[in-house]
Design an enzyme around this catalytic site. Structure first.
Site, PDB file in Angstrom:
ATOM      1  N   HIS A  21      41.536 -15.220-116.112  1.00 46.20           N
ATOM      2  CA  HIS A  21      41.974 -16.573-115.727  1.00 46.20           C
ATOM      3  C   HIS A  21      43.377 -16.472-115.126  1.00 46.20           C
ATOM      4  O   HIS A  21      44.354 -16.281-115.838  1.00 46.20           O
ATOM      5  CB  HIS A  21      42.000 -17.503-116.946  1.00 46.20           C
ATOM      6  CG  HIS A  21      42.319 -18.930-116.599  1.00 46.20           C
ATOM      7  ND1 HIS A  21      41.596 -19.989-117.102  1.00 46.20           N
ATOM      8  CD2 HIS A  21      43.269 -19.482-115.805  1.00 46.20           C
ATOM      9  CE1 HIS A  21      42.091 -21.122-116.632  1.00 46.20           C
ATOM     10  NE2 HIS A  21      43.121 -20.839-115.846  1.00 46.20           N
ATOM     11  N   LYS A 107      34.618 -23.550-111.166  1.00 50.37           N
ATOM     12  CA  LYS A 107      35.576 -24.065-112.147  1.00 50.37           C
ATOM     13  C   LYS A 107      35.479 -25.585-112.193  1.00 50.37           C
ATOM     14  O   LYS A 107      35.576 -26.253-111.160  1.00 50.37           O
ATOM     15  CB  LYS A 107      37.000 -23.649-111.745  1.00 50.37           C
ATOM     16  CG  LYS A 107      38.111 -24.207-112.633  1.00 50.37           C
ATOM     17  CD  LYS A 107      38.156 -23.531-113.999  1.00 50.37           C
ATOM     18  CE  LYS A 107      39.177 -24.152-114.941  1.00 50.37           C
ATOM     19  NZ  LYS A 107      40.547 -23.770-114.649  1.00 50.37           N
ATOM     20  N   HIS A 144      37.828 -26.345-117.739  1.00 47.04           N
ATOM     21  CA  HIS A 144      39.082 -26.846-118.305  1.00 47.04           C
ATOM     22  C   HIS A 144      38.658 -27.974-119.250  1.00 47.04           C
ATOM     23  O   HIS A 144      38.317 -29.063-118.798  1.00 47.04           O
ATOM     24  CB  HIS A 144      40.012 -27.366-117.206  1.00 47.04           C
ATOM     25  CG  HIS A 144      41.329 -27.844-117.738  1.00 47.04           C
ATOM     26  ND1 HIS A 144      42.523 -27.246-117.430  1.00 47.04           N
ATOM     27  CD2 HIS A 144      41.629 -28.859-118.598  1.00 47.04           C
ATOM     28  CE1 HIS A 144      43.511 -27.866-118.063  1.00 47.04           C
ATOM     29  NE2 HIS A 144      42.996 -28.855-118.781  1.00 47.04           N
TER      30      HIS A 144
HETATM   31  O1  DOR Z   1      49.333 -25.492-117.200  1.00 47.51           O
HETATM   32  C1  DOR Z   1      48.478 -25.382-116.337  1.00 47.51           C
HETATM   33  N1  DOR Z   1      48.787 -24.984-115.078  1.00 47.51           N
HETATM   34  N2  DOR Z   1      47.217 -25.660-116.641  1.00 47.51           N
HETATM   35  C2  DOR Z   1      46.255 -25.698-115.723  1.00 47.51           C
HETATM   36  O2  DOR Z   1      45.140 -25.976-116.071  1.00 47.51           O
HETATM   37  C3  DOR Z   1      46.576 -25.459-114.293  1.00 47.51           C
HETATM   38  C4  DOR Z   1      47.767 -24.654-114.149  1.00 47.51           C
HETATM   39  C5  DOR Z   1      48.321 -24.632-112.740  1.00 47.51           C
HETATM   40  O3  DOR Z   1      47.549 -24.457-111.787  1.00 47.51           O
HETATM   41  O4  DOR Z   1      49.541 -24.769-112.589  1.00 47.51           O
HETATM   42 ZN    ZN Z   2      44.433 -22.293-115.271  1.00 46.35          ZN
END
Ligand code: DOR
Ligand code: ZN
Length: 353
Positions: A21, A107, A144
């Site tokens: 991830h 996703k 998510h």
């Molecule tokens: O904290 C996060 N940042 N959670 C996510 O699901 C996306 C990610 C991002 O793309 O910055």
């Molecule tokens: Zn992520």
């Protein structure tokens, strides 16, 4: 099995890991961050939440080429691409993914859940025909798992997603392979443990090392703000127990998510912790504190590859027990990123070959 622990020199050698991830963005940031990931990992699942999002195989292949072009010379790092599910995703695109050698999954971002999720799925049940197509074509769905409605407390959103959506999705689509991404609660751990073998999960280093005090105690610390948000200590303990249990359902996914420092250090800072600069070191610290360094290799190098049906890596990487101080920032002027643990010591160090 390559695990080798040498107590005299304090080195740890494991089979080369993968990151299941990862966010790498585009342009100048991409160049900075991909070098960090490619140094430690053989492969990574690349998240598709760009602006505009990566919704087609065609776009994913263009993005893949951009990533390959940004790699340091001689790197044989492989980006494993994913597509962003929207309310408009068509069944034909699922078939294209199933036939692609470069795109590995979809996703699901509930609309509004996190960074660049505005184009995500607003009505999850309306996507059931798409889930059916993924189940038929054996294309994994990466989730998510947070509800987005403002009525839900931000600390309860993962559990509510399990209760309101995920339990039913796994009941309706028992053969659909699902990765419940970046677990943050004991509820999520229990859900994954009791689900079928088609359900796996990633766990980030920050959720293994920190609880919510890291964001709020002694001042507001934006570099610990990510989504799903850090939770209470008992949740962190449950995640650590799961990650170090040897259960193949749990595997490494950093969710390293770079943002420019000034966009995090702001009145409305964005979500994401940058951890690619020291991903393995951070995991090693968490596993060592749990007295479970012998379980790191399975979690980091075997379980994810097995879940995705990909070959395990054959090379090895080594960490040494040696203190070093994490730089305050990485990147070029005007494109600076503040990493997790900036200015603080880490006790493991990745050994460069
Ligand atoms: O904290 C996060 N940042 N959670 C996510 O699901 C996306 C990610 C991002 O793309 O910055
Ligand atoms: Zn992520």
């Amino acid at each position: 099995m390559a695990l080798k622990m040498d107590n005299i020199t304090d080195t740890l050698t494991i089979t080369q890991p993968d990151d299941w991830h990862l966010h790498v963005r585009t342009g100048t940031i991409l160049k900075t961050v991909i070098a960090h990931t490619a140094q430690q990992f053989a492969r990574a699942i690349i998240m598709p939440n760009l602006k505009p999002p990566v919704t087609t195989v065609e776009h994913a292949l263009v993005y893949r080429n951009e990533i390959l072009a940004a790699l340091p010379e001689d790197s044989d790092f492989q980006p494993l691409m994913t597509l962003y599910l929207t309310g408009n995703t068509r069944a034909e695109e699922i078939k294209k993914v199933a036939e692609s050698q470069q795109v590995f999954a979809f996703k699901l971002y509930p609309a509004g859940a996190t960074t660049n999720s505005d184009d995500g799925v607003a009505n999850i049940e309306a996507a059931y025909p798409i889930f059916a197509a993924m189940e038929n074509h054996n294309v994994p769905l990466l989730i998510h798992g947070e509800v987005t409605h403002a009525d839900y407390d931000i600390f309860d959103r993962e559990k509510a997603f399990i209760d309101n959506h995920l339990t039913e999705i796994t009941r309706q689509f028992p053969a659909l392979r699902i990765v419940f991404e970046h677990l943050t609660t004991q509820d999520a751990v229990q859900f994954v443990e009791s689900a079928s073998d088609n359900v796996g999960a990633t766990i980030t280093p920050q959720h293994l090392l920190y609880n919510r005090n890291a964001i709020l105690a002694g001042g507001i610390r934006p570099h610990f703000y990510c989504l799903p948000i850090l939770k209470r200590e008992h949740h962190r303990q449950a995640l650590l127990t799961a990650a170090t249990s040897g259960n193949p359902k749990f595997f490494l996914g950093t969710d390293s998510a770079p943002h420019l420092s000034h966009l995090k250090e702001s009145a409305c800072g964005c979500a994401g912790c940058y951890s690619a600069h020291a991903a393995l070191e951070l995991y090693a610290e968490a596993f060592e504190k749990a007295d479970a360094l012998d379980k790191l290799e399975g979690f980091a190098s075997f379980h994810g590859a097995d879940f995705y049906g990909l070959p395990r890596n054959t090379g090895t990487v080594t960490l040494e027990k040696r203190a070093w101080t994490v730089p305050m920032q990485y990147g070029e002027t005007d494109n600076l990123i503040t990493p997790l643990r900036a200015g603080e010591q880490l006790h493991w160090q990745f050994v460069n070959h």
